[in-house]
Scaffold this active site. Structure first.
Site, PDB file in Angstrom:
ATOM      1  NE  ARG A 112     -35.217  15.196  80.301  1.00 58.52           N
ATOM      2  CZ  ARG A 112     -34.299  16.135  80.518  1.00 58.52           C
ATOM      3  NH1 ARG A 112     -33.240  15.884  81.280  1.00 58.52           N
ATOM      4  NH2 ARG A 112     -34.454  17.346  79.997  1.00 58.52           N
ATOM      5  NE  ARG A 124     -35.072  20.064  84.387  1.00 60.94           N
ATOM      6  CZ  ARG A 124     -34.392  19.664  83.326  1.00 60.94           C
ATOM      7  NH1 ARG A 124     -34.996  18.972  82.378  1.00 60.94           N
ATOM      8  NH2 ARG A 124     -33.104  19.948  83.211  1.00 60.94           N
ATOM      9  CD  GLU A 150     -32.752  21.573  86.666  1.00 53.62           C
ATOM     10  OE1 GLU A 150     -32.567  20.800  87.625  1.00 53.62           O
ATOM     11  OE2 GLU A 150     -33.612  21.381  85.794  1.00 53.62           O
ATOM     12  CD  GLN A 157     -38.659  17.977  82.575  1.00 52.93           C
ATOM     13  OE1 GLN A 157     -37.672  18.257  81.910  1.00 52.93           O
ATOM     14  NE2 GLN A 157     -38.619  17.143  83.610  1.00 52.93           N
ATOM     15  CG  PHE A 186     -28.889  19.590  86.980  1.00 50.31           C
ATOM     16  CD1 PHE A 186     -27.979  20.623  86.893  1.00 50.31           C
ATOM     17  CD2 PHE A 186     -29.533  19.192  85.819  1.00 50.31           C
ATOM     18  CE1 PHE A 186     -27.721  21.258  85.689  1.00 50.31           C
ATOM     19  CE2 PHE A 186     -29.290  19.815  84.604  1.00 50.31           C
ATOM     20  CZ  PHE A 186     -28.382  20.848  84.540  1.00 50.31           C
ATOM     21  CG  HIS A 202     -36.944  21.166  78.483  1.00 48.66           C
ATOM     22  ND1 HIS A 202     -36.038  21.742  77.616  1.00 48.66           N
ATOM     23  CD2 HIS A 202     -36.206  20.376  79.313  1.00 48.66           C
ATOM     24  CE1 HIS A 202     -34.820  21.339  77.918  1.00 48.66           C
ATOM     25  NE2 HIS A 202     -34.889  20.497  78.918  1.00 48.66           N
ATOM     26  CG  HIS A 248     -36.482  23.772  81.732  1.00 52.18           C
ATOM     27  ND1 HIS A 248     -36.097  24.891  82.449  1.00 52.18           N
ATOM     28  CD2 HIS A 248     -35.452  22.902  81.821  1.00 52.18           C
ATOM     29  CE1 HIS A 248     -34.881  24.686  82.930  1.00 52.18           C
ATOM     30  NE2 HIS A 248     -34.468  23.490  82.576  1.00 52.18           N
ATOM     31  CG  LEU A 299     -33.118  25.310  78.710  1.00 55.23           C
ATOM     32  CD1 LEU A 299     -34.426  25.036  79.429  1.00 55.23           C
ATOM     33  CD2 LEU A 299     -32.369  23.999  78.444  1.00 55.23           C
TER      34      LEU A 299
END
Length: 615
Positions: free
Chosen positions: A422, A323, A292, A270, A156, A387, A272, A289
C-alpha cells in the site's frame, strides 16, 4: 422465545426516533424455529458492519438517498481504528506541486502495488479523491493550510509529489470526527458495542447477521436486504502490530469467507518501517505506529553505529522509499547486529525546530515527551511492525459486491486497491471513495421496509446461538493464550521474510492451534475471554489462508518477500484467490487488468520522488 429491543438502536441525533423503524416483533415461524433461544430480532433495509470511516461514509451516502442504514460497531461510536491513521490522506490537489494530477496518483499506486492492483479500482479512487477532500473540508475537517490558505500537502513515501493532505498527525481522528458529525446531522441509526459472529447466508445470498451485545450479553439477530462489511483488516493477527488492542483480527474477512465470498491477496501484509520498541517504551507501546509523517517531514534513520543506512539501500529516495523497502532495510540492519540496545534503529528529526515539530507532528511530539523523550533534542527508537492488510474480500469495484448476492464490502476488509504493497496515505482515501460508491449502488437498488428472514436462516441462527452458548462451558484452553501463540507463529514463519520451510512448518503448527481452539473455555458473554474466543475463530481462518498464499507465491513482490525466491517473477503478476470448498480452502489465480491509456502515459513518464528535494 424472542424479545423486543430493551435498548433500541441509537440515532446520531435522536435515539427515540428510530425505535419503530428497527424493532420487529417475533413471527410464529420465528418462535417455532428458535423455541429455546432468547434473542432480539432487528430488521433493516441495509446493515453496515463496521463504524470506521468506510462504514460511516457508506451510511452517509445511503441516508442522503433516503435509504436508512443501521451501522454496527464493536466499540463506542466514534471510537474506531480510523483514528490511528495519523499521517494523512492522498489527493492530487496540486496545492504544493501543480504538476501533480490524479493519473500520476494512480500510477504511483500501481507501481507501489507492483502492478497486481485492480487498475479500475485504483483509478476510481485516484480520480475521485480531490472531490472527496473538498467534501470533507465542507463537512468540517480542519486541514492544515498553506500560507495562502489552501489545504497543505506533505511528502509521503514513494509518492512522486507532495500529495498527502493532513491535520497535523491526527488526520484519521479528524476525518472520523467530520464523518460522524455529518452522520449525526442525517440522524443515521447505530448500535455500539455489538459483535457480529456470523453472517446469515446460504452461500449464494446474504440475509443478515447474528451476534451479541457486548454490554449485557444478549443475542442479536439482524435481517437485512443488503449487508455491507466494513470491519477492518487482519494485521492484528501478529503480536507486534500497530493496530489497537483486539482489533484488525480478520473478522470481516472471515465472516465473508464463511458466507461464501472469495478472498484475494491474503499473503500480502504490510510491515510499517517505524513501530515503537517495547523494550524501551514499555509493553503497552510495543509496535505502536510512529507515523510516516515523521519521515515525510524530514526524519532520518540511523543504525547504532551512527550510519544513515538508507544511503546504501535507496540513495535517491532514502527514508521515503516504499514501505516494504525501508522495512526490510531496517530488518537487515537489526539482523546484522547494527541495532540499538533495545533492538531497533534510530529515527531522528531533531534537526527541525521545536516549533515546527509541535505544529506538524503534535501527537508524536507529545507522546514521546510523556515517555521522557524530547524529539527536538534526541532520536526515538523504532523497528518494523505489522500495519496493514492489502488482501481481503474480492469485490467488484463498480458496486462493492462480493460473490455472494446482497453482500458487499468496503475499506480494509477488501482486496484489490493496494496490490502487493500500500502507498502511504491511500488507506483513508479508499474508505471515503469506495464508501460513496457502495452507498450509491445500494441506493439504486431501492431497498425499503423490513425483509423477511427465511425459515432456514432462522434455524441457522438458532443453531449458532447454541454454539455460542457452549463456549462458556467445558474446555480447558484459554482463548487469549491461543491467540498469543498464533501471533508468535505468524511472526516466526510468515513475517517480513518468508521461506518454503517456514510456511510449511507454519501450516503444521497451525493445525495444532486449531485443535487447541476446539477445547476452549470462555467466560460469560460480557467477558473479554468470550470476545477472544470469537476473535480466535476469525483469526485462525485468515491465518490458514495467509500461510497457504505465502507458500504458493514463489517469488518476492512488494510486502511478500521469500528469501528462497528473492526476485520478482513476471509469471507471478497474478492475484491469488481463496474460496471455500468441500475439500477446505482452494487457491486459484487471476490476472489483473491493465490501466487506462491516460494512466499508462503517466506510468511511461516515470515520475519519481527525489528525497534530496527535502534537503
Amino acid at each position: 422465545m424472542t424479545r423486543s429491543s430493551e435498548q433500541p438502536p441509537s440515532s446520531f441525533q435522536d435515539e427515540s426516533s428510530v425505535e419503530q423503524l428497527h424493532s420487529s416483533q417475533p413471527t410464529e415461524d420465528d418462535t417455532q424455529a428458535t423455541s429455546s433461544v432468547d434473542y432480539e430480532h432487528v430488521s433493516v433495509p441495509v446493515l453496515v458492519i463496521g463504524a470506521g470511516a468506510a462504514g460511516v461514509r457508506t451510511a452517509i451516502e445511503l441516508a442522503e438517498h433516503d435509504v436508512e442504514p443501521l451501522v454496527i460497531g464493536k466499540r463506542d461510536h466514534g471510537d474506531a481504528h480510523t483514528t490511528l491513521a495519523a499521517g494523512g490522506i492522498n489527493a492530487a490537489l496540486g496545492n504544493r506541486d501543480p504538476e501533480d494530477d490524479w493519473q500520476i496518483h494512480a500510477a504511483d499506486t500501481l507501481k507501489e502495488g507492483h502492478f497486481i492492483n485492480d487498475a479500475n479500482g485504483v483509478e476510481t479512487v485516484a480520480n475521485a479523491m480531490p472531490d472527496r477532500i473538498r467534501e470533507l473540508e465542507e463537512w468540517g475537517m480542519p486541514f492544515n493550510r498553506t500560507e495562502d490558505g489552501k489545504i497543505e500537502q506533505r511528502y509521503f513515501g514513494a509518492q512522486s509529489f507532495r500529495r498527502t493532505c493532513f491535520v497535523g498527525d491526527r488526520t484519521g481522528e479528524a476525518m472520523l470526527e467530520a464523518l460522524v458529525s455529518k452522520a449525526r446531522a442525517l440522524e443515521i441509526p447505530y448500535r455500539e458495542n455489538v459483535m457480529i459472529t456470523k453472517l446469515l447466508s446460504d452461500g449464494e445470498r446474504a440475509y443478515g447477521a447474528i451476534g451479541y451485545d457486548m454490554d449485557d450479553g444478549h443475542f442479536l439477530r439482524f435481517g437485512a436486504h443488503a449487508v455491507v462489511l466494513a470491519a477492518g483488516g487482519y494485521s492484528g493477527l501478529y503480536n507486534r502490530h500497530s493496530s489497537r488492542i483486539d482489533e484488525n483480527n480478520g473478522d470481516g474477512v472471515a465472516l465473508a469467507y464463511d458466507a461464501g465470498a472469495r478472498l484475494m491477496d491474503i499473503e500480502f501484509v504490510q510491515f510499517h518501517p517505524t513501530g515503537m520498541i517495547g523494550d524501551r517504551y514499555g509493553e503497552d507501546w510495543d509496535g505502536r505506529l510512529v507515523t510516516e509523517a515523521v519521515r515525510g517531514e524530514g526524519g532520518r534513520l540511523f543504525n547504532a553505529e551512527g550510519e544513515r543506512f538508507m544511503k546504501k539501500y535507496s540513495p535517491d529516495q532514502m527514508e521515503l522509499d516504499a514501505r516494504d523497502v525501508v522495512a526490510r532495510a531496517i530488518s537487515q540492519e537489526i539482523s546484522e547486529g547494527r541495532d540499538t540496545e533495545n533492538g531497533g534503529v534510530y529515527l531522528d528529526i531533531s534537526h527541525k525546530d521545536r516549533a515546527f515539530l509541535q505544529d506538524r507532528l503534535p501527537r508524536m511530539y507529545e507522546r514521546f515527551a510523556e515517555l521522557g523523550v524530547d524529539m527536538a533534542e534526541e532520536p526515538v527508537e523504532v523497528a518494523p511492525t505489522a500495519h496493514y492488510a492489502m488482501g481481503g474480500v474480492e469485490v467488484d469495484f463498480e458496486t462493492g459486491a462480493t460473490a455472494v448476492e446482497n453482500l458487499y464490502a468496503v475499506g480494509e476488509t477488501i482486496a484489490g486497491i493496494h496490490g502487493a504493497n500500500r502507498l502511504g496515505g491511500n488507506s483513508l482515501s479508499e474508505t471515503v471513495v469506495l464508501g460513496k460508491v457502495v452507498g450509491d449502488h445500494l441506493a439504486d437498488e431501492s431497498y425499503i421496509g423490513a425483509p423477511e428472514l427465511p425459515a432456514s436462516q432462522q434455524r441457522a441462527a438458532s443453531e449458532h446461538f447454541r454454539e455460542l452458548s457452549a463456549l462458556s462451558n467445558g474446555g480447558s484452553e484459554d482463548p487469549q493464550a491461543v491467540l498469543q501463540a498464533l501471533g508468535d507463529l505468524l511472526e516466526e514463519t510468515a513475517g517480513i521474510i518468508r521461506t518454503e520451510e517456514g510456511t510449511k512448518k507454519g501450516l503444521e503448527r497451525l493445525e495444532a492451534l486449531n485443535n487447541r481452539a476446539d477445547n476452549l473455555v470462555a467466560g460469560e458473554r460480557t467477558s473479554r475471554s468470550f470476545e477472544y474466543a470469537i476473535d480466535l475463530g476469525f483469526s485462525l481462518t485468515v491465518a490458514k489462508a495467509l500461510f497457504n498464499g505465502a507458500r504458493e507465491r514463489t517469488e518476492s513482490r512488494g510486502a511478500h518477500f521469500r528469501s528462497d525466491y528473492p526476485e520478482k517473477n513476471e509469471a507471478w503478476r497474478k492475484n491469488i484467490t481463496y474460496r471455500q470448498t468441500e475439500d477446505g480452502i482452494t487457491l486459484d489465480t487471476t490476472t489483473p487488468g491493465e490501466p487506462s491509456d491516460v494512466v499508462s502515459k503517466a506510468l511511461d513518464a516515470d515520475y519519481e520522488l527525489d528525497y534530496h528535494q527535502l534537503e
